[in-house]
Write a protein that holds these residues in place. Sequence first.
Motif, PDB file in Angstrom:
ATOM      1  N   MET A 272       0.212  -4.798  -1.771  1.00 48.02           N
ATOM      2  CA  MET A 272      -1.242  -4.751  -1.735  1.00 48.02           C
ATOM      3  C   MET A 272      -1.795  -6.138  -2.011  1.00 48.02           C
ATOM      4  O   MET A 272      -2.683  -6.626  -1.304  1.00 48.02           O
ATOM      5  CB  MET A 272      -1.740  -3.760  -2.770  1.00 48.02           C
TER       6      MET A 272
ATOM      7  N   THR B  67     -11.317  -0.226   1.642  1.00 49.20           N
ATOM      8  CA  THR B  67     -11.041  -0.540   3.042  1.00 49.20           C
ATOM      9  C   THR B  67     -12.328  -0.900   3.767  1.00 49.20           C
ATOM     10  O   THR B  67     -12.393  -1.859   4.531  1.00 49.20           O
ATOM     11  CB  THR B  67     -10.365   0.658   3.728  1.00 49.20           C
TER      12      THR B  67
ATOM     13  N   TYR C 151       4.406  -1.171  -4.519  1.00 43.99           N
ATOM     14  CA  TYR C 151       3.353  -1.291  -3.504  1.00 43.99           C
ATOM     15  C   TYR C 151       2.192  -2.134  -3.995  1.00 43.99           C
ATOM     16  O   TYR C 151       1.380  -2.585  -3.192  1.00 43.99           O
ATOM     17  CB  TYR C 151       2.920   0.092  -3.034  1.00 43.99           C
ATOM     18  N   GLU C 152       2.116  -2.330  -5.315  1.00 37.18           N
ATOM     19  CA  GLU C 152       1.109  -3.256  -5.813  1.00 37.18           C
ATOM     20  C   GLU C 152       1.363  -4.662  -5.284  1.00 37.18           C
ATOM     21  O   GLU C 152       0.436  -5.399  -4.948  1.00 37.18           O
ATOM     22  CB  GLU C 152       1.202  -3.297  -7.329  1.00 37.18           C
TER      23      GLU C 152
ATOM     24  N   THR D  48      -5.971  -1.013 -10.789  1.00 44.15           N
ATOM     25  CA  THR D  48      -5.087  -0.033 -10.148  1.00 44.15           C
ATOM     26  C   THR D  48      -3.726  -0.008 -10.853  1.00 44.15           C
ATOM     27  O   THR D  48      -3.069   1.022 -10.867  1.00 44.15           O
ATOM     28  CB  THR D  48      -4.878  -0.330  -8.657  1.00 44.15           C
TER      29      THR D  48
ATOM     30  N   VAL E  15      -9.968   4.134  -2.244  1.00 41.15           N
ATOM     31  CA  VAL E  15      -9.258   3.485  -1.150  1.00 41.15           C
ATOM     32  C   VAL E  15     -10.182   3.329   0.045  1.00 41.15           C
ATOM     33  O   VAL E  15     -10.251   2.273   0.682  1.00 41.15           O
ATOM     34  CB  VAL E  15      -8.016   4.317  -0.754  1.00 41.15           C
TER      35      VAL E  15
ATOM     36  N   GLU F 289      -0.229   3.686  -3.192  1.00 40.10           N
ATOM     37  CA  GLU F 289      -0.733   3.603  -4.563  1.00 40.10           C
ATOM     38  C   GLU F 289      -1.331   4.914  -5.032  1.00 40.10           C
ATOM     39  O   GLU F 289      -1.229   5.272  -6.196  1.00 40.10           O
ATOM     40  CB  GLU F 289      -1.802   2.512  -4.665  1.00 40.10           C
TER      41      GLU F 289
ATOM     42  N   ALA G 199      -0.270   0.220   1.766  1.00 41.46           N
ATOM     43  CA  ALA G 199       0.016   0.025   0.348  1.00 41.46           C
ATOM     44  C   ALA G 199      -0.918   0.845  -0.527  1.00 41.46           C
ATOM     45  O   ALA G 199      -0.508   1.422  -1.536  1.00 41.46           O
ATOM     46  CB  ALA G 199      -0.111  -1.455  -0.005  1.00 41.46           C
ATOM     47  N   LEU G 200      -2.181   0.950  -0.107  1.00 41.70           N
ATOM     48  CA  LEU G 200      -3.128   1.706  -0.924  1.00 41.70           C
ATOM     49  C   LEU G 200      -2.811   3.191  -0.884  1.00 41.70           C
ATOM     50  O   LEU G 200      -2.944   3.892  -1.884  1.00 41.70           O
ATOM     51  CB  LEU G 200      -4.555   1.465  -0.438  1.00 41.70           C
TER      52      LEU G 200
ATOM     53  N   PHE H  49      -2.380  -3.352   4.022  1.00 43.00           N
ATOM     54  CA  PHE H  49      -3.190  -3.002   2.853  1.00 43.00           C
ATOM     55  C   PHE H  49      -3.438  -1.504   2.793  1.00 43.00           C
ATOM     56  O   PHE H  49      -3.325  -0.875   1.736  1.00 43.00           O
ATOM     57  CB  PHE H  49      -4.520  -3.759   2.935  1.00 43.00           C
TER      58      PHE H  49
ATOM     59  N   SER I 162       4.278  -8.989   5.036  1.00 45.53           N
ATOM     60  CA  SER I 162       3.068  -9.510   4.409  1.00 45.53           C
ATOM     61  C   SER I 162       3.228 -10.992   4.069  1.00 45.53           C
ATOM     62  O   SER I 162       2.256 -11.745   4.150  1.00 45.53           O
ATOM     63  CB  SER I 162       2.706  -8.689   3.164  1.00 45.53           C
TER      64      SER I 162
END
Lengths: 194, 357, 120
Positions: B172, B272, B168-169, B135, B268, B226, B222-223, B219, B342
């Motif tokens: 994640m 998930t 955001y990586e 990613t 994504v 992304e 964040a995804l 998560f 997180s």
Amino acid sequence: MELKVKQVKRVDGVKEAFYIPATFGGLRLTVKHFFRNLLGSKDVVTINYPEEKRPISMRWRGRHRLTRKNDGFLKCVACYMCETVCPSKCIHIEAGEHPDLSIEKYPFRFDIDELRCVFCGLCVEACPKEAIRMDTGVVAMAYSSRKTFDFTRDLLRDEYDPKQHESPKYADEDLPRPDSSETALPNSQGIPAA
Amino acid sequence: MEIIIEILSIPLVQSILKIVFIILLFAMPLGTVLTLMERKWSAMIQDRVGPNRANIGNYTGHGLLHLAADGLKSIFKEDTIPKGANGFLYLIAPFFGMIAGVATFAIIPIAGPIGDFTFQVTDIEPGLLFIFAITSLSVYGAVLAGTSSNSKFALLGGTRASAQMISYEVFMGLALMGIFMVYGSTRVSEIVDGQNEYWFGNLIPMWGVFTQPLGFILFFTALIAETKRAPFDAPEGESEIVAGYFLEYSGMRWSAFMLSEYIAVAAVAVLTTTLFFGGYHVPWLHLWESAPQWLVTLLQVMKFSIVTIFFCWMQIQLRWTLPKFRFDQTMALGWKKLLPLSLANTALTAVVILAFM
Amino acid sequence: MTIASGYLPILLMILLGMLLAGTFTLVGLYLGPRLRNKVKDAPFESGFIRDGTEGSRYDVKFYMTALVFLVFDVEIVFLYPWTVQVRELGWFGFTAAMIFIGVLVLGLAYDWKKGALEWE
């Protein structure tokens, strides 16, 4: 004058800071709409235009038409009232002598450049004979050439309601007509139409 | 016949078959259909009709033909390159997003193994670390597209995209630490199998969403960031920088960006599903011990697909629900809220695991 | 499964992704028309005439973000082995990891206080 200012109080608490409750609140609304429309388009207000048309008001001003008397003649007496009042100078009339001596004049040419027209309706108000109306209900005029927007007398007259007049028969059919090649007016810039 | 079986038992041939199956029959069609479904579903959300005009004769298929119409249209569109653009970088920028989107599916199992045969292209040991690596690759797509276009809007979009995506990586990665702790592995097949355990006898499956509820929210957020979709679409910022980093692209190259965005949406959704919703495991199916193998596999594929499509739908629903974050809000949300949360989630999970297990 | 055979499919996937993007590009290049003119070749700026160049001047915030990212990304990489082995390492590992995270949180707090995370 004192302006009345409405102050919106922003709530800035823990609940808002986490976004999650507000997200679910929003999702509740959109999901409700999604499923209502998924199961049978209940809330959709779109009018599928070419197939369905929105009902227009009686007073709605669309493309012009020239009305006719009971015997089929145009009501217009070529008095130039509409041409005079027209703010965008889009009406062009040439009066002609009518063979029937009881009628003084008739429009030899009656051209409207619909591209110049601002659809103000003043011509309709000015007309002493109710000869011109804008009640055709033609909502959109879309043609590929400018020349098509120069509506000549015959085109304007032909815009009748087909439900009321089945086969159009014009009493002035034998009258002298302008040559078809001359029907196009010079347009607003004075450039002759192609 | 024996030759065919022999050929089919070569691992490379199997891998190629799986790749063809997962990409060309699952990921690509899903991504393509999502481009239409985004428009159709958003129309439903907003009480509109949506695309319904493309037709062959009288057949419109409720807008389904727009897929073909859009594809054909962009094939025959002019492919413009702005003056002063860096030709090579401009050329290769769409590749990164596509590679990142496609390669994500390499480690996703879509059904349980039958004997030695797995429904997973490859089950590498680093597992999810590979996802982080791949990613990150899509950042290059955005940045290269932004810098090579010789356009101010594109440059703004590219820099925003880079800052947002690298930020955001981090979250994640941090959000997934809880998952790694709970299931004790980064290998995808072990994480998925770990979610087949149950609490309280056979009552609640140990899905990631139940073991790591906060991790799931972090998560997923964040995804979405992304993939640069709303509410985190400041890099594309339709109302300010028009289309952001791929502003200057047109025709099929633009379609490549568009398609890779939707493949990323699908990616994504599958991530998930795999990490937080039990992957392919159908809950409580193990109670039916005499279930034939083919039925189990079929049910697993169905469960996986349904949950995947649900999360695709969820992302689209979120896009049309939430107002867009301003760019500073995006960054503040990330660094000031998601990062401490997180980290706290990681520490808390460790404490719970050490204290109670 | 050797390491190489595990990663070969991933290479194939990457090649497939490149193939797809390459097909897209080539199809567009060969089937689309090529009617270029000066206005079309100019970068789009909402119809305004281009003024100046974008050059390579970025806001310093982006560099700050990149630095903070670097710190935390490396932190994550160091923490992964611990997260996978959290049961085996027990409270000792937990303490070590917490000290490591604590140092970085101090760094984050410093960044925060210095305004490195502010985007005004």
